[in-house]
Design an enzyme around this catalytic site. Structure first.
Site, PDB file in Angstrom:
ATOM      1  N   GLY A 130       1.598  -4.728  13.545  1.00 20.56           N
ATOM      2  CA  GLY A 130       1.172  -6.072  13.181  1.00 20.56           C
ATOM      3  C   GLY A 130       1.950  -6.572  11.973  1.00 20.56           C
ATOM      4  O   GLY A 130       3.117  -6.984  12.075  1.00 20.56           O
TER       5      GLY A 130
ATOM      6  N   GLU B 172      -5.723   1.737  18.633  1.00 23.85           N
ATOM      7  CA  GLU B 172      -5.751   1.003  17.373  1.00 23.85           C
ATOM      8  C   GLU B 172      -7.147   1.118  16.762  1.00 23.85           C
ATOM      9  O   GLU B 172      -8.057   0.349  17.143  1.00 23.85           O
ATOM     10  CB  GLU B 172      -5.427  -0.471  17.614  1.00 23.85           C
ATOM     11  CG  GLU B 172      -4.045  -0.705  18.187  1.00 23.85           C
ATOM     12  CD  GLU B 172      -3.503  -2.084  17.826  1.00 23.85           C
ATOM     13  OE1 GLU B 172      -2.396  -2.136  17.291  1.00 23.85           O
ATOM     14  OE2 GLU B 172      -4.178  -3.095  18.046  1.00 23.85           O
TER      15      GLU B 172
ATOM     16  N   SER C  91      -1.884  -0.495  10.552  1.00 26.56           N
ATOM     17  CA  SER C  91      -1.226  -0.268   9.255  1.00 26.56           C
ATOM     18  C   SER C  91      -0.037   0.684   9.338  1.00 26.56           C
ATOM     19  O   SER C  91       0.189   1.485   8.429  1.00 26.56           O
ATOM     20  CB  SER C  91      -2.246   0.220   8.217  1.00 26.56           C
ATOM     21  OG  SER C  91      -3.216  -0.790   7.989  1.00 26.56           O
TER      22      SER C  91
ATOM     23  N   LYS D  91       0.846 -11.878  16.300  1.00 28.95           N
ATOM     24  CA  LYS D  91      -0.450 -12.559  16.174  1.00 28.95           C
ATOM     25  C   LYS D  91      -0.249 -14.073  15.973  1.00 28.95           C
ATOM     26  O   LYS D  91       0.678 -14.647  16.555  1.00 28.95           O
ATOM     27  CB  LYS D  91      -1.270 -11.895  15.059  1.00 28.95           C
ATOM     28  CG  LYS D  91      -1.396 -10.373  15.291  1.00 28.95           C
ATOM     29  CD  LYS D  91      -2.388  -9.686  14.407  1.00 28.95           C
ATOM     30  CE  LYS D  91      -2.393  -8.186  14.705  1.00 28.95           C
ATOM     31  NZ  LYS D  91      -3.370  -7.432  13.917  1.00 28.95           N
TER      32      LYS D  91
HETATM   33  P1  13P Z   1      -1.387  -4.075  11.365  1.00 28.75           P
HETATM   34  O1  13P Z   1      -0.102  -3.318  11.620  1.00 28.75           O
HETATM   35  O2  13P Z   1      -1.209  -5.323  10.585  1.00 28.75           O
HETATM   36  O3  13P Z   1      -2.453  -3.160  10.830  1.00 28.75           O
HETATM   37  O4  13P Z   1      -1.915  -4.577  12.809  1.00 28.75           O
HETATM   38  C1  13P Z   1      -1.966  -3.687  13.869  1.00 28.75           C
HETATM   39  C2  13P Z   1      -2.251  -4.440  15.088  1.00 28.75           C
HETATM   40  O5  13P Z   1      -3.309  -5.028  15.252  1.00 28.75           O
HETATM   41  C3  13P Z   1      -1.204  -4.491  16.127  1.00 28.75           C
HETATM   42  O6  13P Z   1      -1.685  -4.985  17.327  1.00 28.75           O
END
Ligand code: 13P
Length: 248
Positions: A227, A161, A206, A11
């Site tokens: 993420g 997701e 998560s 991100k």
């Molecule tokens: P998290 O693993 O921080 O929940 O994010 C998931 C995500 O959006 C991966 O693209």
């Protein structure tokens, strides 16, 4: 047979030095049973790409433009990603849908553009909490998939997701995720050019070292889109180990 895939979506995080260090640590392990992929921000892509050259760790964009080139300030084209060594690009991430107006049609156009430029799209789908609570999970996901399937050929990855699980620390249970993944596989086999049994479907939301084993034990979960936990090399590598051990 489907090979496991674990992708880190970094991100909009970190400095060049941070991501160089992270990339170098991740590259220290050689992986054969699982494909490892990193999706840095475009600003960090060149630095990461240099470290990845000569390794089998894959590189992905976090998004691409639906257009070829031209006066689109701030956008990144699929060609630019390919130029930097990307093999994949994420499209339709819920943060793009939520904050940047990427609707089903634009996501489909981006996925198509990626394929035309020989990038494999990782198409993200998922329901909000409100949609889940009102029993609309399947309807929402099939709508998101249908739009994309009308425009793309057979080479793609899907990432399920659930929006309520992203960055919240509240992952879907393995059973919840499995149920959706199974539906996605059946729907894709019936409505896309993909062969359902070859299609890789990742779970994201998560995923952490302490829940990766149970998620990756499910028959239709072929890996993860990670993420927060992918920003820490130790956590990310543990998740990769879970995938290597449990998927295939
Ligand atoms: P998290 O693993 O921080 O929940 O994010 C998931 C995500 O959006 C991966 O693209």
């Amino acid at each position: 047979m489907r090979k496991a895939l674990v992708a880190g979506n970094w991100k909009m995080n970190g400095t060049i030095n941070d991501v160089k260090e992270l990339t170098s640590k991740i590259c220290q392990t050689e992986w054969n049973d699982v494909d490892i992929m990193l999706a840095p921000s475009f600003a960090h892509m060149h630095s990461v790409s240099e470290i990845l050259s000569g390794t089998n760790v894959l590189l992905a964009g976090q998004d691409c433009s639906e257009f070829d080139q031209g006066a689109f300030t701030g956008e990144t084209s699929a060609d630019m990603l390919a130029d930097l060594g990307c093999t994949h690009v994420i499209v339709g991430h819920s943060e793009r849908r939520q904050f940047f107006g990427d609707d089903d049609l634009r996501v489909a156009r981006k996925a198509r553009k990626a394929q035309i430029k020989r990038l494999c799209p990782i198409v993200c789908v998922g329901e909000t909490l409100e949609e889940r609570d009102s029993g609309k999970t399947t309807e929402v996901i099939e709508r998101q998939l249908c739009a994309v399937f009308e425009m793309i050929e057979n080479k793609f990855v899907i990432a399920y997701e659930p929006v309520w699980a992203i960055g919240t620390g509240k992952s879907a249970t393995p059973e919840m995720a499995q149920e959706v993944h199974e539906n996605i596989r059946q729907y894709s086999a019936a409505h896309s050019h993909a062969n359902g049994s070859d299609l890789r479907i990742l779970y994201g939301g998560s995923v952490k070292p302490d829940n990766a084993d149970e998620l990756f034990s499910m028959p239709d979960i072929d890996g993860g889109l990670i993420g927060g936990a992918s920003l820490d090399s130790e956590s990310f590598l543990k998740i990769c180990c879970s995938a290597a051990k449990l998927i295939n």
